[in-house]
Design a protein around this motif. Structure first.
Motif, PDB file in Angstrom:
ATOM      1  N   SER A  44      50.446  57.301  21.130  1.00 34.84           N
ATOM      2  CA  SER A  44      49.152  57.821  20.672  1.00 34.84           C
ATOM      3  C   SER A  44      49.318  58.623  19.389  1.00 34.84           C
ATOM      4  O   SER A  44      48.479  58.555  18.489  1.00 34.84           O
ATOM      5  N   LYS A  46      51.428  58.166  17.038  1.00 33.63           N
ATOM      6  CA  LYS A  46      51.631  57.274  15.888  1.00 33.63           C
ATOM      7  C   LYS A  46      50.314  56.756  15.339  1.00 33.63           C
ATOM      8  O   LYS A  46      50.232  56.417  14.159  1.00 33.63           O
ATOM      9  N   ARG A  47      49.276  56.679  16.181  1.00 33.52           N
ATOM     10  CA  ARG A  47      47.980  56.169  15.750  1.00 33.52           C
ATOM     11  C   ARG A  47      47.048  57.271  15.271  1.00 33.52           C
ATOM     12  O   ARG A  47      45.944  56.985  14.819  1.00 33.52           O
ATOM     13  N   ASP A  49      45.770  60.864  13.162  1.00 35.45           N
ATOM     14  CA  ASP A  49      45.903  61.410  11.811  1.00 35.45           C
ATOM     15  C   ASP A  49      47.002  62.469  11.791  1.00 35.45           C
ATOM     16  O   ASP A  49      47.508  62.868  12.835  1.00 35.45           O
ATOM     17  N   ARG A  53      48.737  64.221  14.922  1.00 37.33           N
ATOM     18  CA  ARG A  53      50.097  63.717  15.148  1.00 37.33           C
ATOM     19  C   ARG A  53      51.083  64.863  15.261  1.00 37.33           C
ATOM     20  O   ARG A  53      51.947  64.872  16.139  1.00 37.33           O
ATOM     21  N   GLU A 117      39.795  63.919  18.026  1.00 34.81           N
ATOM     22  CA  GLU A 117      40.062  62.810  17.111  1.00 34.81           C
ATOM     23  C   GLU A 117      38.864  61.859  17.069  1.00 34.81           C
ATOM     24  O   GLU A 117      38.497  61.363  16.025  1.00 34.81           O
ATOM     25  N   ILE A 123      41.562  57.234  16.493  1.00 36.04           N
ATOM     26  CA  ILE A 123      43.021  57.074  16.453  1.00 36.04           C
ATOM     27  C   ILE A 123      43.245  55.608  16.155  1.00 36.04           C
ATOM     28  O   ILE A 123      42.728  54.746  16.839  1.00 36.04           O
ATOM     29  N   GLN A 124      43.976  55.351  15.113  1.00 36.60           N
ATOM     30  CA  GLN A 124      44.152  53.963  14.657  1.00 36.60           C
ATOM     31  C   GLN A 124      45.306  53.285  15.322  1.00 36.60           C
ATOM     32  O   GLN A 124      46.328  53.744  15.512  1.00 36.60           O
TER      33      GLN A 124
END
Length: 124
Positions: A44, A46-47, A49, A53, A117, A123-124
């Protein structure tokens, strides 16, 4: 105190060898569950901002440290003699409850960060 330690750890206070093996297997299963949870939090992160993060990394680093300490105590318990078993189990009980609290707190923090987020961006 020993009964309370046994209750928290889910360990039978009178521990024949077969029960000790079962106790160790259960404790190792909990360690594996915590390891999977940490991996999920890291994925999570890693995805997320950069700000989220950083916070997720801080949380997972703390959880990983605590999980490793609990794992080391399980290894000591695993290699203990019958005479050492009760004392080590009592020590493990205190550490185990601390780790459980840390994971509950970490989970709440991760959920909070995920909600935050979502409001500021996915979260990308």
């Amino acid at each position: 105190m020993r009964r309370e330690a046994a209750r928290i750890l889910g360990i039978n206070p009178s521990t024949p060898p077969s029960q000790r093996r079962a106790d160790i297997e259960r404790l190792e299963a909990q360690l594996a569950e915590w390891t999977a949870c940490i991996a999920q939090y890291r994925a999570s992160a890693k995805r997320a901002d950069a700000k989220v993060r950083t916070e997720l990394d801080r949380i997972t680093d703390d959880l990983q440290r605590r999980r490793n300490e609990a794992g080391a105590q399980v290894m000591l318990l695993k290699g203990s003699s019958d005479a050492q078993w009760d004392d080590l189990r009592s020590e493990l009980e205190h550490a185990w409850e601390d780790v459980r609290r840390a994971f509950r707190k970490g989970y709440a923090q991760v959920l909070h960060l995920a909600r935050r987020e979502r409001h500021t961006g996915p979260i990308q």
